[in-house]
Motif scaffolding. Sequence first.
Motif, PDB file in Angstrom:
ATOM      1  N   THR A 169       0.844  -1.199   0.000  1.00 31.00           N
ATOM      2  CA  THR A 169       0.000   0.000   0.000  1.00 31.00           C
ATOM      3  C   THR A 169       0.874   1.241   0.000  1.00 31.00           C
ATOM      4  O   THR A 169       1.827   1.344   0.769  1.00 31.00           O
ATOM      5  CB  THR A 169      -0.915   0.033   1.247  1.00 31.00           C
ATOM      6  OG1 THR A 169      -0.196  -0.486   2.350  1.00 31.00           O
ATOM      7  CG2 THR A 169      -2.180  -0.760   1.037  1.00 31.00           C
ATOM      8  N   CYS A 170       0.511   2.169  -0.879  1.00 28.81           N
ATOM      9  CA  CYS A 170       1.190   3.459  -0.941  1.00 28.81           C
ATOM     10  C   CYS A 170       0.170   4.513  -0.524  1.00 28.81           C
ATOM     11  O   CYS A 170      -0.971   4.476  -0.978  1.00 28.81           O
ATOM     12  CB  CYS A 170       1.672   3.707  -2.366  1.00 28.81           C
ATOM     13  SG  CYS A 170       2.231   5.386  -2.656  1.00 28.81           S
ATOM     14  N   GLY A 171       0.560   5.402   0.352  1.00 29.28           N
ATOM     15  CA  GLY A 171      -0.370   6.414   0.851  1.00 29.28           C
ATOM     16  C   GLY A 171       0.094   7.817   0.493  1.00 29.28           C
ATOM     17  O   GLY A 171       1.299   8.071   0.364  1.00 29.28           O
ATOM     18  N   VAL A 172      -0.895   8.703   0.331  1.00 31.45           N
ATOM     19  CA  VAL A 172      -0.606  10.101   0.004  1.00 31.45           C
ATOM     20  C   VAL A 172      -1.375  11.026   0.941  1.00 31.45           C
ATOM     21  O   VAL A 172      -2.547  10.789   1.242  1.00 31.45           O
ATOM     22  CB  VAL A 172      -1.013  10.417  -1.461  1.00 31.45           C
ATOM     23  CG1 VAL A 172      -0.713  11.871  -1.808  1.00 31.45           C
ATOM     24  CG2 VAL A 172      -0.299   9.488  -2.423  1.00 31.45           C
ATOM     25  N   GLY A 173      -0.696  12.059   1.408  1.00 28.10           N
ATOM     26  CA  GLY A 173      -1.332  13.100   2.213  1.00 28.10           C
ATOM     27  C   GLY A 173      -0.681  14.437   1.898  1.00 28.10           C
ATOM     28  O   GLY A 173       0.255  14.497   1.088  1.00 28.10           O
ATOM     29  N   PHE A 174      -1.185  15.493   2.495  1.00 25.57           N
ATOM     30  CA  PHE A 174      -0.630  16.827   2.234  1.00 25.57           C
ATOM     31  C   PHE A 174      -0.381  17.567   3.540  1.00 25.57           C
ATOM     32  O   PHE A 174      -1.129  17.406   4.498  1.00 25.57           O
ATOM     33  CB  PHE A 174      -1.614  17.660   1.389  1.00 25.57           C
ATOM     34  CG  PHE A 174      -1.972  17.002   0.089  1.00 25.57           C
ATOM     35  CD1 PHE A 174      -1.146  17.117  -1.015  1.00 25.57           C
ATOM     36  CD2 PHE A 174      -3.136  16.244  -0.020  1.00 25.57           C
ATOM     37  CE1 PHE A 174      -1.469  16.501  -2.211  1.00 25.57           C
ATOM     38  CE2 PHE A 174      -3.460  15.611  -1.213  1.00 25.57           C
ATOM     39  CZ  PHE A 174      -2.636  15.738  -2.309  1.00 25.57           C
ATOM     40  N   ILE A 175       0.673  18.381   3.539  1.00 26.08           N
ATOM     41  CA  ILE A 175       0.911  19.280   4.669  1.00 26.08           C
ATOM     42  C   ILE A 175       1.329  20.638   4.128  1.00 26.08           C
ATOM     43  O   ILE A 175       1.725  20.749   2.963  1.00 26.08           O
ATOM     44  CB  ILE A 175       2.049  18.752   5.591  1.00 26.08           C
ATOM     45  CG1 ILE A 175       3.257  18.326   4.750  1.00 26.08           C
ATOM     46  CG2 ILE A 175       1.577  17.651   6.493  1.00 26.08           C
ATOM     47  CD1 ILE A 175       4.467  18.013   5.563  1.00 26.08           C
ATOM     48  N   LYS A 176       1.249  21.652   4.975  1.00 30.39           N
ATOM     49  CA  LYS A 176       1.785  22.953   4.581  1.00 30.39           C
ATOM     50  C   LYS A 176       3.308  22.856   4.544  1.00 30.39           C
ATOM     51  O   LYS A 176       3.906  22.140   5.353  1.00 30.39           O
ATOM     52  CB  LYS A 176       1.368  24.026   5.590  1.00 30.39           C
ATOM     53  CG  LYS A 176      -0.077  24.438   5.480  1.00 30.39           C
ATOM     54  CD  LYS A 176      -0.249  25.871   6.026  1.00 30.39           C
ATOM     55  CE  LYS A 176      -1.717  26.240   6.105  1.00 30.39           C
ATOM     56  NZ  LYS A 176      -2.284  26.038   7.447  1.00 30.39           N
ATOM     57  N   GLN A 177       3.910  23.576   3.605  1.00 23.59           N
ATOM     58  CA  GLN A 177       5.368  23.589   3.457  1.00 23.59           C
ATOM     59  C   GLN A 177       6.070  23.741   4.819  1.00 23.59           C
ATOM     60  O   GLN A 177       5.743  24.657   5.576  1.00 23.59           O
ATOM     61  CB  GLN A 177       5.741  24.768   2.545  1.00 23.59           C
ATOM     62  CG  GLN A 177       7.209  24.893   2.231  1.00 23.59           C
ATOM     63  CD  GLN A 177       7.644  23.951   1.121  1.00 23.59           C
ATOM     64  OE1 GLN A 177       8.290  22.956   1.390  1.00 23.59           O
ATOM     65  NE2 GLN A 177       7.289  24.259  -0.110  1.00 23.59           N
ATOM     66  N   GLY A 178       6.982  22.829   5.111  1.00 26.94           N
ATOM     67  CA  GLY A 178       7.772  22.935   6.351  1.00 26.94           C
ATOM     68  C   GLY A 178       7.090  22.388   7.590  1.00 26.94           C
ATOM     69  O   GLY A 178       7.663  22.428   8.681  1.00 26.94           O
ATOM     70  N   ASN A 179       5.872  21.865   7.434  1.00 24.31           N
ATOM     71  CA  ASN A 179       5.131  21.391   8.612  1.00 24.31           C
ATOM     72  C   ASN A 179       5.289  19.899   8.894  1.00 24.31           C
ATOM     73  O   ASN A 179       4.608  19.371   9.767  1.00 24.31           O
ATOM     74  CB  ASN A 179       3.633  21.691   8.455  1.00 24.31           C
ATOM     75  CG  ASN A 179       3.280  23.063   8.998  1.00 24.31           C
ATOM     76  OD1 ASN A 179       4.179  23.861   9.296  1.00 24.31           O
ATOM     77  ND2 ASN A 179       1.999  23.348   9.116  1.00 24.31           N
ATOM     78  N   ALA A 180       6.162  19.229   8.161  1.00 25.81           N
ATOM     79  CA  ALA A 180       6.299  17.781   8.367  1.00 25.81           C
ATOM     80  C   ALA A 180       6.809  17.500   9.774  1.00 25.81           C
ATOM     81  O   ALA A 180       7.687  18.193  10.289  1.00 25.81           O
ATOM     82  CB  ALA A 180       7.258  17.185   7.352  1.00 25.81           C
ATOM     83  N   LEU A 181       6.204  16.483  10.369  1.00 24.21           N
ATOM     84  CA  LEU A 181       6.640  16.023  11.672  1.00 24.21           C
ATOM     85  C   LEU A 181       7.715  14.977  11.396  1.00 24.21           C
ATOM     86  O   LEU A 181       7.523  14.095  10.575  1.00 24.21           O
ATOM     87  CB  LEU A 181       5.419  15.378  12.330  1.00 24.21           C
ATOM     88  CG  LEU A 181       5.301  15.256  13.818  1.00 24.21           C
ATOM     89  CD1 LEU A 181       5.557  16.566  14.509  1.00 24.21           C
ATOM     90  CD2 LEU A 181       3.895  14.753  14.138  1.00 24.21           C
ATOM     91  N   ARG A 182       8.848  15.096  12.068  1.00 25.04           N
ATOM     92  CA  ARG A 182       9.930  14.146  11.788  1.00 25.04           C
ATOM     93  C   ARG A 182      10.198  13.289  13.012  1.00 25.04           C
ATOM     94  O   ARG A 182       9.760  13.612  14.108  1.00 25.04           O
ATOM     95  CB  ARG A 182      11.191  14.907  11.414  1.00 25.04           C
ATOM     96  CG  ARG A 182      10.993  15.757  10.164  1.00 25.04           C
ATOM     97  CD  ARG A 182      12.264  16.517   9.867  1.00 25.04           C
ATOM     98  NE  ARG A 182      12.068  17.401   8.738  1.00 25.04           N
ATOM     99  CZ  ARG A 182      12.856  17.439   7.669  1.00 25.04           C
ATOM    100  NH1 ARG A 182      13.886  16.637   7.579  1.00 25.04           N
ATOM    101  NH2 ARG A 182      12.608  18.276   6.698  1.00 25.04           N
ATOM    102  N   ASP A 183      10.983  12.234  12.796  1.00 23.22           N
ATOM    103  CA  ASP A 183      11.372  11.432  13.957  1.00 23.22           C
ATOM    104  C   ASP A 183      12.648  11.987  14.583  1.00 23.22           C
ATOM    105  O   ASP A 183      13.144  11.466  15.566  1.00 23.22           O
ATOM    106  CB  ASP A 183      11.498   9.943  13.592  1.00 23.22           C
ATOM    107  CG  ASP A 183      12.404   9.698  12.398  1.00 23.22           C
ATOM    108  OD1 ASP A 183      13.182  10.610  12.039  1.00 23.22           O
ATOM    109  OD2 ASP A 183      12.341   8.591  11.825  1.00 23.22           O
ATOM    110  N   SER A 184      13.177  13.067  13.996  1.00 23.86           N
ATOM    111  CA  SER A 184      14.468  13.613  14.437  1.00 23.86           C
ATOM    112  C   SER A 184      14.333  14.931  15.199  1.00 23.86           C
ATOM    113  O   SER A 184      15.311  15.632  15.397  1.00 23.86           O
ATOM    114  CB  SER A 184      15.355  13.843  13.210  1.00 23.86           C
ATOM    115  OG  SER A 184      14.706  14.723  12.308  1.00 23.86           O
TER     116      SER A 184
END
Length: 343
Positions: free
Chosen positions: A152-167
Amino acid sequence: MKLSKDVIQLIHGGGGAAMSELLAKVLMPNFTLRKVGEGIGLDELDDGATIPVGDIEVVVTIDSHTVDPIFFPGGDIGRLAVAGTVNDLAVMGAKPVAIVDAIVVEEGLPVEDLRRIAKSMDEAAKEAGVAIISGDFKVMPKGRLDNMVITTCGVGFIKQGNALRDSGLKPGDLIIVTGTVGDHGIALASVREGLSFETELVSDVAPIWDVIEAALKVGGVTAAKDPTRGGLAAALNEMASKSGVGISLWEASIPVKPEVRAASEMLGLDPLEVTCEGRAVLGVKRDKAEEVLSAIKTTKHGRGAAIIGEATAERPGFVILETEVGGKRIVETPIGEPIPRVC
Ligand code: MG
């Protein structure tokens, strides 16, 4: 088990140190273009990647599911495939929008099994509010594949720079786990070993965008990851080393169901090292942690959430468990998932 340099072993697919080494030495160096623009790419080895488009980023993720058996207590390969992909998008901070799938089936599989699995995929997709918009279907000759594999491949959208990271962990952040750990892996191991308990062990497999959304609405979330293969131990080690912080983990605060603890002891497994499929680990700013915890607890799959530790400036890259009896031990990244083919 001796790790081979020449052939692929099951442990290389376990999401632990053996897999990391294989990716770093065999796969990654052979891919030249590994990100798009300033997006998150392959080198980050996060739960997904991003493609910047104007002022948004498209978030994408992909997983193959090889779980054995395909029907298990609390779910099946269809629910697992949708939940796994939804959750990888969710821990990137993205509302899941669409899924495309590829289903490969072994010749001889009952049509009724396929129908049940499709219904189960649909149910999980409806829970998450995600559409299944395209797919592929293939059949392999009998004996050349074990029942089925779903990708399964999933797609979503966020505002530029809003990605939550594990780092994104910073010293002082508190660590929240959104529910009990070890349920999925231990439920599968018990089924395979033919163990039965008074209370049935059930997988936690579930799409949990609503849990993450509740936390994000409060604010203060600095990092997120879903503790799948290698469990909480692998997820926290990855977060600690990528963030350059230490993590103090409070054993007495980690939620583990009594039946999971009992089964783990019988099977010789550590619930901290086995796969969860409906949980997330979040780093949260200290002054927001109680509020985030309360918000998570209002969601269906977040009722068992708890604050289980803190990020520290000491011992960067290490996860230290403060045990219930007052000792300390290092929690290492497992070499592989102790139970193969759990997801
Ligand atoms: Mg993940």
